[in-house]
Write an enzyme that holds these catalytic residues in place. Structure first.
Site, PDB file in Angstrom:
ATOM      1  N   HIS A 276       0.812  -1.214   0.000  1.00  0.00           N
ATOM      2  CA  HIS A 276       0.000   0.000   0.000  1.00  0.00           C
ATOM      3  C   HIS A 276       0.846   1.265   0.000  1.00  0.00           C
ATOM      4  CE1 HIS A 276      -3.396  -2.664   1.044  1.00  0.00           C
ATOM      5  NE2 HIS A 276      -4.148  -1.690   0.574  1.00  0.00           N
ATOM      6  N   GLY A 277       2.025   1.210   0.602  1.00  0.00           N
ATOM      7  CA  GLY A 277       2.886   2.387   0.644  1.00  0.00           C
ATOM      8  C   GLY A 277       4.117   2.147   1.502  1.00  0.00           C
TER       9      GLY A 277
END
Length: 336
Positions: free
Chosen positions: A317-318
């Site tokens: 996701h990051g």
């Protein structure tokens, strides 16, 4: 170019549907690839060559990892297979490291241009393809045009769903494009468009207003309304986009997997993430959790396997510390 944008709805999609409909059956994949590259270039033209390079390299990996031929008990077959298998044992980890390194590098060092559009989705798709081919669960794809179509078709290129090769393999060779398929796909697309435009976007304005006001200046009631509004915003935004992707896929003859199943009706965190972004959850289950042993090696090993999955999910996701805390928090709740 978003599916809900005026440019897509009134310009790109009508023109592409006409061209796709006029294209002879055997050339429809080429039309779909061409249109998808135009779609991608409209959003991130500077990274188009990066996408094509990744696709070309993974296509070559697939050709060498897959075995094309009927099984036999003959000595010649066994000798050829044995030599090829030795090469695959070396090439497979190289292919995995290439894709993982490719993704991690841009997650950690996106540069001034930011993260390449859709990199998390198309990299995971190609990883799943390589693993399935290596396990001989799917045959290798010899046609470069079909392989490119599988990876870059614009309905799922930018925001998923994450499509496994086996889910569309037959459609890459034979699929229907009729007024009925277009109408059926358009119904689903319209539902997704409504979720995005009529629900997600107005709710997002509420969240923006609260951010502008500042958390120190809002009441408790407004804080709860903001939290609810944000939760519904991210759901209807992602769910709407996923529905539009499924609808577009149906228009062109592909049955893409659904990505959401009423997650806010779940009765536990574990069930929630089986219903939310389901293709990502299935990907981590099939290609990480089960190969690590799943829940077959005792409670402590299960907890560790879940830990690995949620750390990797947070990185997907990051690459920020916030996402790491988010992943570890969910892991802890699921363990409990």
């Amino acid at each position: 170019m978003l599916f809900s944008s005026v440019e897509f709805l009134l310009l790109f999609l009508p023109i592409f549907l006409i061209l796709y409909g006029l294209t002879p059956k055997k050339f429809k994949n080429m039309t779909l690839v061409s249109g998808s590259l135009v779609f991608y270039a409209a959003g991130d033209a500077g990274r188009l060559l990066l996408l094509l390079l990744s696709v070309a390299i993974n296509y070559m990996f697939g050709l060498h990892l897959g075995f094309n031929g009927k099984r036999s008990n003959s000595r010649v077959y066994k000798r050829i297979y044995s030599k090829a298998e030795k090469k695959r044992k070396i090439l497979f980890p190289v292919a995995i490291l290439f894709n993982v390194g490719f993704l991690v590098w841009f997650k950690l060092f996106p540069g001034d241009m930011g993260l390449p559009l859709g990199i998390s989705f198309y990299t995971f798709q190609m990883l799943s393809y390589l693993v399935d081919v290596r396990r001989q669960e799917q045959p290798r794809e010899n046609s470069f045009v079909k392989f490119v179509t599988y990876v870059v078709m614009f309905p799922q290129l930018v925001s998923g769903p994450i499509v496994e090769y086996g889910q569309v393999r037959e459609a890459l060779s034979e699929r229907r494009f009729t007024a009925e398929t277009v109408a059926d796909g358009l119904k689903v697309f319209t539902m997704g468009l409504a979720a995005k435009v009529l629900l997600a976007d107005p709710l997002a304005l509420l969240w923006q207003e609260i951010q502008v006001t500042g958390f120190e200046s809002i009441t408790t009631a407004m804080a709860w309304i903001g939290a609810l509004g944000y939760s519904l915003t991210i759901y209807f935004d992602f769910y709407g986009y996923s529905l539009m992707a499924v609808g577009l896929g149906r228009m062109f003859g592909f049955e893409l997997p659904m990505n959401f199943d009423h997650p806010y009706m779940a009765t536990s965190v574990r069930e929630f993430y089986r219903r939310w972004h389901m293709t990502l959850g299935r990907w981590f289950t099939k290609y990480v959790y089960i190969p690590l042993g799943g829940n077959r090696k005792g409670k402590l090993r299960t907890i560790f396997n879940l830990f690995v999955v949620w750390v990797l999910t947070s990185l997907w996701h990051g690459g920020t510390i916030n996402f790491l805390f988010w992943g570890l928090g969910l892991w802890l709740l699921i363990v409990i």
